[in-house]
Design a protein around this motif. Structure first.
Motif, PDB file in Angstrom:
ATOM      1  N   MET A   1      11.630  -9.036  51.262  1.00  0.00           N
ATOM      2  CA  MET A   1      12.489  -7.884  51.443  1.00  0.00           C
ATOM      3  C   MET A   1      12.703  -7.216  50.081  1.00  0.00           C
ATOM      4  O   MET A   1      12.233  -7.684  49.077  1.00  0.00           O
ATOM      5  CB  MET A   1      13.812  -8.333  52.045  1.00  0.00           C
ATOM      6  N   THR A   2      13.451  -6.142  50.058  1.00  0.00           N
ATOM      7  CA  THR A   2      13.667  -5.424  48.815  1.00  0.00           C
ATOM      8  C   THR A   2      15.057  -5.663  48.276  1.00  0.00           C
ATOM      9  O   THR A   2      15.883  -6.300  48.910  1.00  0.00           O
ATOM     10  CB  THR A   2      13.512  -3.910  49.042  1.00  0.00           C
ATOM     11  N   THR A   5      17.719  -4.443  50.905  1.00  0.00           N
ATOM     12  CA  THR A   5      18.091  -5.350  51.993  1.00  0.00           C
ATOM     13  C   THR A   5      18.746  -6.601  51.457  1.00  0.00           C
ATOM     14  O   THR A   5      19.629  -7.159  52.099  1.00  0.00           O
ATOM     15  CB  THR A   5      16.879  -5.707  52.868  1.00  0.00           C
ATOM     16  N   LYS A  14      18.606 -11.678  55.989  1.00  0.00           N
ATOM     17  CA  LYS A  14      17.496 -10.800  55.612  1.00  0.00           C
ATOM     18  C   LYS A  14      16.178 -11.183  56.271  1.00  0.00           C
ATOM     19  O   LYS A  14      15.363 -10.329  56.553  1.00  0.00           O
ATOM     20  CB  LYS A  14      17.348 -10.705  54.103  1.00  0.00           C
ATOM     21  N   GLU A  45      11.632  -1.787  55.312  1.00  0.00           N
ATOM     22  CA  GLU A  45      11.644  -3.249  55.288  1.00  0.00           C
ATOM     23  C   GLU A  45      11.935  -3.858  56.653  1.00  0.00           C
ATOM     24  O   GLU A  45      11.348  -4.870  57.015  1.00  0.00           O
ATOM     25  CB  GLU A  45      12.680  -3.754  54.283  1.00  0.00           C
TER      26      GLU A  45
END
Length: 83
Positions: A1-2, A5, A14, A45
């Motif tokens: 994820m980034t 998130t 997440k 995402e």
């Protein structure tokens, strides 16, 4: 994820945050109220079937560019929703 998130969803969810349905995100590059880039990053995402489209408009896209918005929505429906 980034990082988006990670910060918003937290480590607990997440890996579970995923929307498996078609989704569209429409952001505006001149919107000083709701900056589009973080939301677009989250959508990318968690929505593997998502589409993102940016408009050169301010906060009220539906008032500033109604024809472009409607065309984009109709195109997305045509391309994303089974007949």
């Amino acid at each position: 994820m980034t990082q988006f998130t990670d910060k918003l969803c937290g480590a607990a969810i997440k890996d579970k945050a995923s929307i498996p349905h078609p989704m569209i995100f429409m952001g505006c590059t001149k919107d000083a109220v709701c900056i589009a880039e973080p939301s677009e990053g989250i959508m990318r995402e968690v929505c593997p079937h998502g589409k993102s489209q940016m408009f050169e408009a301010g906060h009220w896209l539906q008032l500033e560019q109604p024809e472009k918005l409607n065309r984009a929505l109709l195109d997305w429906i045509r391309d994303s929703v089974p007949a």
